[in-house]
Scaffold this active site. Sequence first.
Site, PDB file in Angstrom:
ATOM      1  N   SER B  94      53.709  55.463  45.208  1.00  0.00           N
ATOM      2  CA  SER B  94      52.543  55.193  44.380  1.00  0.00           C
ATOM      3  C   SER B  94      52.736  55.870  43.042  1.00  0.00           C
ATOM      4  O   SER B  94      53.176  57.026  42.986  1.00  0.00           O
ATOM      5  CB  SER B  94      51.323  55.752  45.105  1.00  0.00           C
ATOM      6  OG  SER B  94      50.211  55.722  44.260  1.00  0.00           O
ATOM      7  N   HIS B  98      50.014  57.720  32.558  1.00  0.00           N
ATOM      8  CA  HIS B  98      49.055  57.795  31.452  1.00  0.00           C
ATOM      9  C   HIS B  98      49.777  58.292  30.203  1.00  0.00           C
ATOM     10  O   HIS B  98      49.925  59.503  30.001  1.00  0.00           O
ATOM     11  CB  HIS B  98      47.912  58.761  31.795  1.00  0.00           C
ATOM     12  CG  HIS B  98      46.963  58.247  32.827  1.00  0.00           C
ATOM     13  ND1 HIS B  98      46.079  57.222  32.574  1.00  0.00           N
ATOM     14  CD2 HIS B  98      46.757  58.605  34.117  1.00  0.00           C
ATOM     15  CE1 HIS B  98      45.355  56.979  33.654  1.00  0.00           C
ATOM     16  NE2 HIS B  98      45.749  57.796  34.612  1.00  0.00           N
ATOM     17  N   HIS B 108      50.008  51.221  36.673  1.00  0.00           N
ATOM     18  CA  HIS B 108      49.885  51.638  38.069  1.00  0.00           C
ATOM     19  C   HIS B 108      50.802  50.755  38.908  1.00  0.00           C
ATOM     20  O   HIS B 108      50.962  49.573  38.627  1.00  0.00           O
ATOM     21  CB  HIS B 108      48.432  51.468  38.523  1.00  0.00           C
ATOM     22  CG  HIS B 108      48.288  51.306  40.007  1.00  0.00           C
ATOM     23  ND1 HIS B 108      48.070  50.079  40.603  1.00  0.00           N
ATOM     24  CD2 HIS B 108      48.352  52.215  41.013  1.00  0.00           C
ATOM     25  CE1 HIS B 108      47.985  50.243  41.905  1.00  0.00           C
ATOM     26  NE2 HIS B 108      48.163  51.513  42.189  1.00  0.00           N
ATOM     27  N   ASN B 110      52.367  50.457  43.217  1.00  0.00           N
ATOM     28  CA  ASN B 110      52.650  51.036  44.533  1.00  0.00           C
ATOM     29  C   ASN B 110      53.159  49.970  45.482  1.00  0.00           C
ATOM     30  O   ASN B 110      52.877  48.786  45.313  1.00  0.00           O
ATOM     31  CB  ASN B 110      51.424  51.756  45.108  1.00  0.00           C
ATOM     32  CG  ASN B 110      50.506  50.848  45.874  1.00  0.00           C
ATOM     33  OD1 ASN B 110      50.684  50.623  47.072  1.00  0.00           O
ATOM     34  ND2 ASN B 110      49.528  50.267  45.185  1.00  0.00           N
ATOM     35  N   HIS B 145      53.971  40.279  33.281  1.00  0.00           N
ATOM     36  CA  HIS B 145      53.724  39.235  34.280  1.00  0.00           C
ATOM     37  C   HIS B 145      54.994  38.447  34.604  1.00  0.00           C
ATOM     38  O   HIS B 145      55.249  38.126  35.767  1.00  0.00           O
ATOM     39  CB  HIS B 145      52.606  38.297  33.789  1.00  0.00           C
ATOM     40  CG  HIS B 145      51.240  38.847  34.012  1.00  0.00           C
ATOM     41  ND1 HIS B 145      50.546  38.656  35.186  1.00  0.00           N
ATOM     42  CD2 HIS B 145      50.439  39.614  33.234  1.00  0.00           C
ATOM     43  CE1 HIS B 145      49.375  39.270  35.111  1.00  0.00           C
ATOM     44  NE2 HIS B 145      49.281  39.860  33.930  1.00  0.00           N
ATOM     45  N   HIS B 175      30.482  46.964  37.164  1.00  0.00           N
ATOM     46  CA  HIS B 175      29.379  47.477  36.348  1.00  0.00           C
ATOM     47  C   HIS B 175      29.717  47.446  34.857  1.00  0.00           C
ATOM     48  O   HIS B 175      28.819  47.530  34.027  1.00  0.00           O
ATOM     49  CB  HIS B 175      28.954  48.877  36.807  1.00  0.00           C
ATOM     50  CG  HIS B 175      29.982  49.938  36.562  1.00  0.00           C
ATOM     51  ND1 HIS B 175      31.018  50.170  37.422  1.00  0.00           N
ATOM     52  CD2 HIS B 175      30.135  50.815  35.551  1.00  0.00           C
ATOM     53  CE1 HIS B 175      31.761  51.165  36.945  1.00  0.00           C
ATOM     54  NE2 HIS B 175      31.245  51.570  35.814  1.00  0.00           N
TER      55      HIS B 175
END
Lengths: 311, 311
Positions: B94, B98, B108, B110, B145, B175
């Site tokens: 994983s 940053h 990110h 993993n 991609h 949210h």
Amino acid sequence: MQTKQDIATTWFRSLRDQICSSYEALEPKRARFERTVWQKEDGRGGGEISLMKGEVFEKVGVNISTVHGEFSEKFRHEIPGAATNPRYWAAGISLVAHPRSPFVPAAHFNTRMIVIGDGARLWFGGGGDLNPMGHPVAKDTADFHAAFQQACDPFDAHFYPHFKAWCDEYFYIPHRQRARGEGGIFYDYLGLHSLGAETTAVDPGQFGKGGAGKEHTRAGMLVAADAALDWEGCFAFTQKVGEAFRDIYPALVARHLSESWTAEDETRLLKYRGQYAEYNLLYDRGTRFGLMTGGNPEAILMSLPPRAEWL
Amino acid sequence: MQTKQDIATTWFRSLRDQICSSYEALEPKRARFERTVWQKEDGRGGGEISLMKGEVFEKVGVNISTVHGEFSEKFRHEIPGAATNPRYWAAGISLVAHPRSPFVPAAHFNTRMIVIGDGARLWFGGGGDLNPMGHPVAKDTADFHAAFQQACDPFDAHFYPHFKAWCDEYFYIPHRQRARGEGGIFYDYLGLHSLGAETTAVDPGQFGKGGAGKEHTRAGMLVAADAALDWEGCFAFTQKVGEAFRDIYPALVARHLSESWTAEDETRLLKYRGQYAEYNLLYDRGTRFGLMTGGNPEAILMSLPPRAEWL
């Protein structure tokens, strides 16, 4: 005639005004709260965010809101009375203060009134807790707790010890194996058994399962403790809690304003704030509940620290 | 003889070494990864955290772990095959990077191999996504991609579009009503139907309910898509995904190293990082699952940004 809803709403607003004034008075460069009014997307109520970014308070937010609606299928089984009639009305005040100085403790406070099913259930909840960012001071903690105990004791001798224990339990960060701060009080479902149209069929084991840990157990204890309080009593208690916080917190802030700090103190502050953010996003019931039910993210996430570090 | 578990574990470690070397090579002041070995409290496995704080990478963590145990009562009904036999074995790698520059995208990645019930169920999962912090660059996104599509297409023409859509769905911040980043691929349960001793009784509707959104629907689609792959095929695919990320991400980082930034760019970076932290703590299944099941918080929360702002 004023309804109970009107009376509580007016008081939340009045407390907000008193608190904001007293925090502005602590700001040496005349920082002021900025107010943002918002409405729920469905038009059923809204609120006001008061946010100040100052010298003493790097970020302090005070929200009031009055909303109503219907709980979704998913949530109505977690709310006492909502399975029968999912309509709700809720009003409250919520505050999070993040001072700039590592030596001035941060603090959280809120109180709320909830009505379910057009009055079938009605209760108050709230509390406050003190969050020194790596520099707890025993006298601050003692005075903060004493203020709440003075508010609690005239109502019921069981309140303070119960609500203190509930606060410790609620504001615990399991994965860090530490308390979020120095505690305070936390209460919920106050009046659930003594108020509302249906007062007989509540089983404390039926609710609270969506919350953190053993809350429903404590709620059960509280339901017994609050049986003697009518609406006026529950509201008077909630007012005393609010006034206790209103008075004690600025006094604690003022104690530490002349203390200077090092880069190391600042780093400790920022790391503690990271854990504070972890708690609020991972565990805080109000935060998760608000976001999952389409609440205003700006108001809900006002609690997050202005700056944090995970280095 | 090497078991499948040994083969996968060895590869996760080897990929970790290759990735760490290539990131160290990008650091102008010879920053290096520091390694922390940890063991589960019950002694059933552990892992290694590799953490670097450099000029290019303000914070980058690469974890490998190999653990085993039994799922708790609470979780075993959410895991395919665990209701019958709750024993599990899991290994994986994983990574969260940053970068310091607002113009270098965060990322990110993993991959993992899971075995349930002493081999009754076995699958792979993983993926990677690109997270520009307020400054997306179309060519970076397209190349990121394209790298994953090249890894996917030789295995099954359905993989890339499915896994891209799954990634977009998974890394959405409800949210904030925005994607966490520019996407990539996300896959899970690869091999669930084609591998393991019990291959007949899996109902995709029975699991995934604990995850975010509609994952079990997508899992159902994947189960159909992966039917042609044996263990070697699933593992080869997972390797290709890892190699694609290993090669493309440092190339994207290198593109932006000479770009300077303003205080305004920095503020935008810190605010996006705040939303990244919100996502990981509120929604990321791996983070919540890891913390709730007593995982190593240092390893799990390695994903949090070095600094963030909510101002």
